[in-house]
Design a protein around this motif. Structure first.
Motif, short mmCIF file in Angstrom:
data_model
loop_
_atom_site.label_atom_id
_atom_site.label_comp_id
_atom_site.label_asym_id
_atom_site.label_seq_id
_atom_site.Cartn_x
_atom_site.Cartn_y
_atom_site.Cartn_z
N ASN A 21 -25.18 2.33 10.81
CA ASN A 21 -26.32 2.32 9.85
C ASN A 21 -26.05 3.51 8.86
OD1 ASN A 21 -27.51 4.77 10.93
ND2 ASN A 21 -28.52 3.54 12.67
N GLU A 22 -27.00 3.49 7.74
CA GLU A 22 -26.89 4.61 6.60
C GLU A 22 -26.98 5.91 7.33
OE1 GLU A 22 -29.04 5.89 2.78
OE2 GLU A 22 -29.12 3.83 3.47
N LYS A 23 -27.93 6.17 8.24
CA LYS A 23 -28.18 7.52 8.85
C LYS A 23 -26.97 8.09 9.56
CE LYS A 23 -31.53 10.33 11.43
NZ LYS A 23 -32.92 10.09 12.07
N ASN A 24 -26.60 7.00 10.30
CA ASN A 24 -25.42 7.52 11.05
C ASN A 24 -24.11 7.99 10.13
OD1 ASN A 24 -26.85 7.69 13.48
ND2 ASN A 24 -25.89 5.49 13.99
N TRP A 25 -23.91 7.08 9.20
CA TRP A 25 -22.91 7.28 8.12
C TRP A 25 -22.80 8.51 7.51
CZ3 TRP A 25 -22.77 7.35 2.83
CH2 TRP A 25 -21.53 7.58 2.24
N ASP A 64 -30.85 9.33 -2.28
CA ASP A 64 -30.32 7.83 -2.38
C ASP A 64 -29.00 7.88 -2.19
OD1 ASP A 64 -29.90 5.19 -2.89
OD2 ASP A 64 -30.46 5.38 -5.10
N SER A 65 -28.55 7.63 -0.85
CA SER A 65 -26.85 7.62 -0.71
C SER A 65 -26.15 6.58 -1.57
CB SER A 65 -26.79 7.43 0.94
OG SER A 65 -27.29 6.26 1.11
N GLN A 66 -26.79 5.44 -1.85
CA GLN A 66 -26.31 4.52 -2.63
C GLN A 66 -25.72 4.98 -3.96
OE1 GLN A 66 -25.44 1.50 -1.20
NE2 GLN A 66 -26.32 2.31 0.78
N ALA A 67 -26.43 6.09 -4.41
CA ALA A 67 -26.10 6.58 -5.68
C ALA A 67 -25.20 7.71 -5.77
CB ALA A 67 -27.29 7.18 -6.47
N ILE A 68 -24.55 7.91 -4.57
CA ILE A 68 -23.52 9.07 -4.35
C ILE A 68 -22.11 8.37 -4.26
CG2 ILE A 68 -22.98 11.09 -3.11
CD1 ILE A 68 -25.98 11.38 -2.32
N ASP A 69 -21.36 8.70 -5.11
CA ASP A 69 -19.99 8.06 -4.94
C ASP A 69 -19.04 8.93 -4.18
OD1 ASP A 69 -20.54 5.73 -6.69
OD2 ASP A 69 -20.05 7.09 -8.54
N ASN A 70 -19.06 10.26 -4.25
CA ASN A 70 -18.38 11.32 -3.65
C ASN A 70 -19.20 12.20 -2.75
OD1 ASN A 70 -16.88 13.46 -2.58
ND2 ASN A 70 -15.89 13.63 -4.76
N VAL A 71 -19.58 11.97 -1.45
CA VAL A 71 -20.50 12.87 -0.67
C VAL A 71 -20.14 13.93 -0.61
CG1 VAL A 71 -21.50 12.94 1.83
CG2 VAL A 71 -21.17 10.70 0.69
N HIS A 94 -26.19 10.81 -7.60
CA HIS A 94 -26.31 10.04 -8.55
C HIS A 94 -25.95 11.06 -9.64
CE1 HIS A 94 -30.48 10.02 -7.13
NE2 HIS A 94 -30.40 11.25 -7.94
N GLU A 95 -25.20 12.51 -9.61
CA GLU A 95 -25.09 13.31 -10.65
C GLU A 95 -23.76 13.91 -10.66
OE1 GLU A 95 -26.89 17.35 -10.02
OE2 GLU A 95 -27.25 16.64 -8.07
N HIS A 96 -23.22 14.69 -11.43
CA HIS A 96 -21.89 15.23 -11.97
C HIS A 96 -21.68 16.25 -10.48
CE1 HIS A 96 -18.50 16.48 -14.05
NE2 HIS A 96 -18.58 17.55 -13.76
N VAL A 97 -20.70 15.77 -9.85
CA VAL A 97 -20.27 16.55 -8.57
C VAL A 97 -19.15 17.04 -8.62
CG1 VAL A 97 -22.07 15.28 -7.24
CG2 VAL A 97 -19.53 14.62 -7.28
N ALA A 98 -18.65 18.11 -7.94
CA ALA A 98 -17.47 18.63 -7.72
C ALA A 98 -16.46 17.69 -7.41
CB ALA A 98 -17.52 20.09 -6.99
N ASP A 99 -15.18 17.67 -7.86
CA ASP A 99 -14.04 17.18 -6.87
C ASP A 99 -13.53 18.01 -5.94
OD1 ASP A 99 -11.95 15.81 -6.29
OD2 ASP A 99 -10.93 15.88 -8.11
N THR A 100 -13.77 17.70 -4.43
CA THR A 100 -13.14 18.41 -3.61
C THR A 100 -11.97 17.95 -2.92
OG1 THR A 100 -14.78 17.12 -2.02
CG2 THR A 100 -15.66 19.20 -3.01
N SER A 101 -11.35 16.90 -3.61
CA SER A 101 -10.31 16.25 -3.15
C SER A 101 -9.01 17.17 -2.63
CB SER A 101 -9.62 15.30 -4.07
OG SER A 101 -9.29 15.70 -5.08
N ARG A 102 -8.90 18.38 -3.13
CA ARG A 102 -7.82 19.32 -2.96
C ARG A 102 -8.24 20.44 -1.85
NH1 ARG A 102 -6.98 20.97 -9.24
NH2 ARG A 102 -9.14 20.31 -9.19
N THR A 103 -9.27 20.43 -1.42
CA THR A 103 -9.76 21.21 -0.34
C THR A 103 -10.35 20.52 0.96
OG1 THR A 103 -12.03 21.35 -1.02
CG2 THR A 103 -10.57 23.09 -1.96
N THR A 104 -9.43 19.91 1.52
CA THR A 104 -10.04 18.65 2.58
C THR A 104 -9.40 19.28 3.99
OG1 THR A 104 -7.87 17.49 2.13
CG2 THR A 104 -10.04 16.92 0.92
#
Length: 290
Positions: free
Chosen positions: A2-6, A47-54, A86-96
């Motif tokens: 479910n969404e909460k666990n995700w 609204d988690s559905q509006a977040i593309d990159n958690v 659902h706003e401009h967020v940082a790209d954290t792909s290089r700090t994983t």
């Protein structure tokens, strides 16, 4: 799942990274933990559905929480520095790599944390996110309500302080105050020559969307001539102030903050002017008339 666990799983996957970011910004493990916990609470209310990159969303939220905490600290003259233990967020792909980031956070020395404490809040956010976590300036700029150019300059100024470099000296506090007052006087009098002598040839003026509605300009302006022409005969109601520890101008209407002009210096020239009128940002702002 479910969404909460995700969401819980996504948060746990980013927790080490968030803790490292918050610790470097705040220098306090207790406050860093508080910032991360607050980010979790805000994630639960979003609204988690509006977040593309958690991961990026959480990094942005933690940075904004830390910025508010740094502002409060400056206003109250508090020093909660802890030694390392659902706003401009940082790209954290290089700090994983969470384990690597935990090690990095643990390795931050007392000397560095002491230097970071001397930085203004926006400087510290820009330096930490860019130099320590490799986030691009375009991602950092919305967090501190600055243009990308101003964010780059803030990080550069912070970097020089951290490195103890003197090859690019900037105006001291008393001189900056003189420059701000001279800019204000020249603007009010419509003295183009005086304005051009104060502005860096490559100065950039960037109004936010609200400031544009107030008539600041129709968008970003570059170059001393264009910026000087925009400020000619204006700034009648502006007052010099320290804004989050940095020099700028404020316009107060009816006892309420209406707009701020955040100034970025390059040596003894004004190299960046950011006009910010966003009500949410102004509501959190700390300033002191000078």
């Amino acid at each position: 799942m479910n969404e909460k666990n995700w969401l819980a799983g996504e948060f746990e996957a980013n927790r080490a990274h968030l803790g490292a970011v918050a610790f470097r910004m705040l220098g306090s493990r207790t406050e860093a933990d508080d910032a991360v916990q607050e980010a979790w609470l805000r994630l639960g209310r979003s609204d988690s559905q509006a977040i593309d990159n958690v991961g990026g969303w959480l990094t942005t939220v933690v940075a904004r929480i830390c910025l508010d905490m740094l502002r409060s600290r400056k206003a109250l003259r508090e020093d909660p520095f802890d030694p390392p233990a659902h706003e401009h967020v940082a790209d954290t792909s290089r700090t994983t790599d969470p384990e690597r980031e935990v090690v990095l956070a643990d390795s931050v020395g007392v000397a560095l944390l002491i230097v970071l404490e001397t930085l203004a809040p926006a400087e510290r956010i820009a330096f930490v996110l860019h130099d320590m976590f490799d986030l691009p300036f375009d991602d950092i700029a919305p967090i501190i309500n600055r243009s990308s150019m101003a964010t780059r300059q803030l990080a550069s100024r912070a970097r020089r302080r951290v490195q103890g470099r003197t090859d690019a000296p900037e105006a001291d506090t008393s001189r900056k105050k003189q420059i701000v007052n001279a800019f204000l006087t020249a603007s009010r009098l419509g003295d183009i020559g005086a304005l051009l002598s104060i502005l860096d040839p490559q100065v950039v003026f960037t109004p936010d969307a609200t400031a544009m509605r107030y008539g600041a300009s129709q968008g970003e302006l570059r170059g001393a001539t264009a910026v000087a022409d925009t400020f000619k005969g204006r700034a009648q109601g502006a007052q010099p102030a320290l804004i989050d520890g940095e020099f700028g101008l404020v316009v107060v209407v009816g006892g309420r903050l209406h707009v701020v002009l955040l100034l970025t210096f390059d040596g003894e020239k004004i190299a960046g002017i950011d006009a910010v009128a966003d009500p949410e940002y102004l509501g959190k702002l700390r300033y002191e008339l000078i």
